[in-house]
Design an enzyme around this catalytic site. Sequence first.
Site, mmCIF file in Angstrom:
data_model
loop_
_atom_site.group_PDB
_atom_site.id
_atom_site.type_symbol
_atom_site.label_atom_id
_atom_site.label_comp_id
_atom_site.label_asym_id
_atom_site.label_seq_id
_atom_site.Cartn_x
_atom_site.Cartn_y
_atom_site.Cartn_z
ATOM 1 N N SER A 1 -0.366 7.965 35.959
ATOM 2 C CA SER A 1 -1.536 7.499 36.716
ATOM 3 C C SER A 1 -2.713 7.254 35.798
ATOM 4 O O SER A 1 -3.242 8.183 35.170
ATOM 5 C CB SER A 1 -1.921 8.536 37.777
ATOM 6 O OG SER A 1 -3.204 8.225 38.276
ATOM 7 N N ARG B 1 -4.765 10.517 50.786
ATOM 8 C CA ARG B 1 -4.154 10.358 49.453
ATOM 9 C C ARG B 1 -4.363 11.600 48.580
ATOM 10 O O ARG B 1 -5.416 12.246 48.655
ATOM 11 C CB ARG B 1 -4.701 9.084 48.787
ATOM 12 C CG ARG B 1 -4.262 7.840 49.567
ATOM 13 C CD ARG B 1 -4.754 6.562 48.949
ATOM 14 N NE ARG B 1 -4.189 6.346 47.636
ATOM 15 C CZ ARG B 1 -4.574 5.370 46.822
ATOM 16 N NH1 ARG B 1 -5.531 4.535 47.214
ATOM 17 N NH2 ARG B 1 -4.023 5.233 45.642
ATOM 18 N N GLY C 1 -9.185 4.474 45.670
ATOM 19 C CA GLY C 1 -8.699 5.613 44.885
ATOM 20 C C GLY C 1 -9.369 5.657 43.519
ATOM 21 O O GLY C 1 -9.658 6.733 42.991
ATOM 22 N N ARG D 1 -2.654 -5.229 49.506
ATOM 23 C CA ARG D 1 -1.540 -5.844 48.760
ATOM 24 C C ARG D 1 -0.362 -6.177 49.678
ATOM 25 O O ARG D 1 0.398 -7.099 49.398
ATOM 26 C CB ARG D 1 -1.110 -4.956 47.591
ATOM 27 C CG ARG D 1 -2.262 -4.729 46.611
ATOM 28 C CD ARG D 1 -1.846 -4.529 45.197
ATOM 29 N NE ARG D 1 -2.991 -4.009 44.428
ATOM 30 C CZ ARG D 1 -3.926 -4.766 43.866
ATOM 31 N NH1 ARG D 1 -3.875 -6.082 43.939
ATOM 32 N NH2 ARG D 1 -4.928 -4.215 43.203
ATOM 33 N N ASP E 1 1.148 -2.236 40.995
ATOM 34 C CA ASP E 1 0.396 -2.935 42.044
ATOM 35 C C ASP E 1 1.041 -4.259 42.448
ATOM 36 O O ASP E 1 0.691 -4.842 43.476
ATOM 37 C CB ASP E 1 -1.047 -3.192 41.577
ATOM 38 C CG ASP E 1 -1.856 -1.896 41.542
ATOM 39 O OD1 ASP E 1 -1.412 -0.890 42.119
ATOM 40 O OD2 ASP E 1 -2.932 -1.906 40.926
ATOM 41 N N ARG F 1 -14.716 0.545 35.901
ATOM 42 C CA ARG F 1 -15.009 1.305 34.671
ATOM 43 C C ARG F 1 -16.324 0.860 34.050
ATOM 44 O O ARG F 1 -17.111 1.690 33.591
ATOM 45 C CB ARG F 1 -13.847 1.133 33.678
ATOM 46 C CG ARG F 1 -12.616 1.947 34.134
ATOM 47 C CD ARG F 1 -11.335 1.351 33.621
ATOM 48 N NE ARG F 1 -10.159 2.174 33.870
ATOM 49 C CZ ARG F 1 -9.477 2.196 35.027
ATOM 50 N NH1 ARG F 1 -9.864 1.443 36.047
ATOM 51 N NH2 ARG F 1 -8.423 2.968 35.164
#
Length: 429
Positions: free
Chosen positions: A165, A121, A93, A389, A317, A26
């Site tokens: 989301s 995705r 993503g 992950r 996550d 961001r």
Amino acid sequence: MIKSLRAARTLSGVVNLPGDKSISHRYAMLAAISEGTSVFSGFASSRDCHSTLDCLRALGVEVSVSGDTVAIQGRGLSGLKKSRQVLDAGNSGTTIRLLSGILAGHPFETAITGDSSLSGRPMGRIIRPLQQMGAVVESRDGGLPPLKIRGGQLKSVRYTLPVASAQVKSCVLLAGLYADATTAVEETIPTRSHTEIALREFGATVRISGNWIEVDPNPHLRGQTLRVPGDLSGAAFFLAGAALVPGSELLLPGVGLNPSRRTLLDYLVRSGLDLKVLNEREDAGEPRGDLRVRYSPDLLQSRMPPIQGNDTASMIDEIPVLAVLGAHTAGLEISDAGELRVKESDRISAIAANLRAMGAEVSEKPDGLTIQGGQTLQSADIVTRNDHRIGMAFAVAALVAKGETRIIDAECADVSFPGFWETLAGVAR
Ligand code: S3P
């Protein structure tokens, strides 16, 4: 790369985490559309955030990287240049979904794609609101990357998120900067709030009222000098490791503790983890603190509290490593986690397959897992499906498994935590 791991006697020392991945994306994107220079220290070294930086470079943004410090010369709100090449979001993503919101406000066509995981995705979730706002967005097979985005002046929307989301919320809020009036997004399940906080930090006007988040268009964004906190989702692997391995004690300095993410800490404490937050402070609207975690035999005795509802979204996550904890303790039920099926891999299936390979009793539900627990994990070959992950979660399982566990394609950890294997080796005795 195959990483071979054996059970650890104990974990001890200091864990230095990479910068928070969500915040780094961001900051970089907002810096690119601000006026003036931004400098970020502690910027994520993750491969995903470097995909964002590469996309910004291709859009004419000057970016320089020196260690974990990143300097970005802002081009102003509408100053991105048409890219001569197809943008490559890699595995990320967040890159494709957030950047699409910004590209929807630029009057040229951009193509953006990613690796084989990202190409599978769902993007319909951002295409629909961007089209409602007036952008032209094409995709493959009704909603998969590559995307082609032709943007310009957008219309404001009041948009209720159909999925929990933060990426979709952020995409619409960023597009809202280019709208003709205030844009509003409603989220019925709260998700990470880094975009709202960062927008304000860079000078945008954001109002939050109940479930609604509003952003005013055409702000005067100004470059910032900011420090990115350590990544709490990266910390999760070490918190879980210390919980499981006898005698462990770890200190994790400077971890991001945004309220929308720290559900994880409350959950772990409720599960019986000996975890303390020290030296709490706030910088640029993002709380941070040092975490001290100790081996917690109590946690191993009882079933972990079920993960469901809003908690699932807040810890989305961390579920792979929490599932490993569940298998080694007395069990865990995970529900409302259908989103895990459309992450970097189908994580429900990847967790179940690898836990079973290690001898755990697990059943898959459409939206979660039932993990029996209470069994000693056996070593196995872990099929990561190139999902960072999954690789790191099963490295934690290896720390308490009998025999030698091999993590296949272990370099996938670089997507969010370059240096993970060295960091783990540095604290495992
Ligand atoms: C992220 C949001 C979450 C999370 C991802 C990072 C973000 O994804 O799983 O790792 O930075 O906004 P969704 O928005 O798809 O839930």
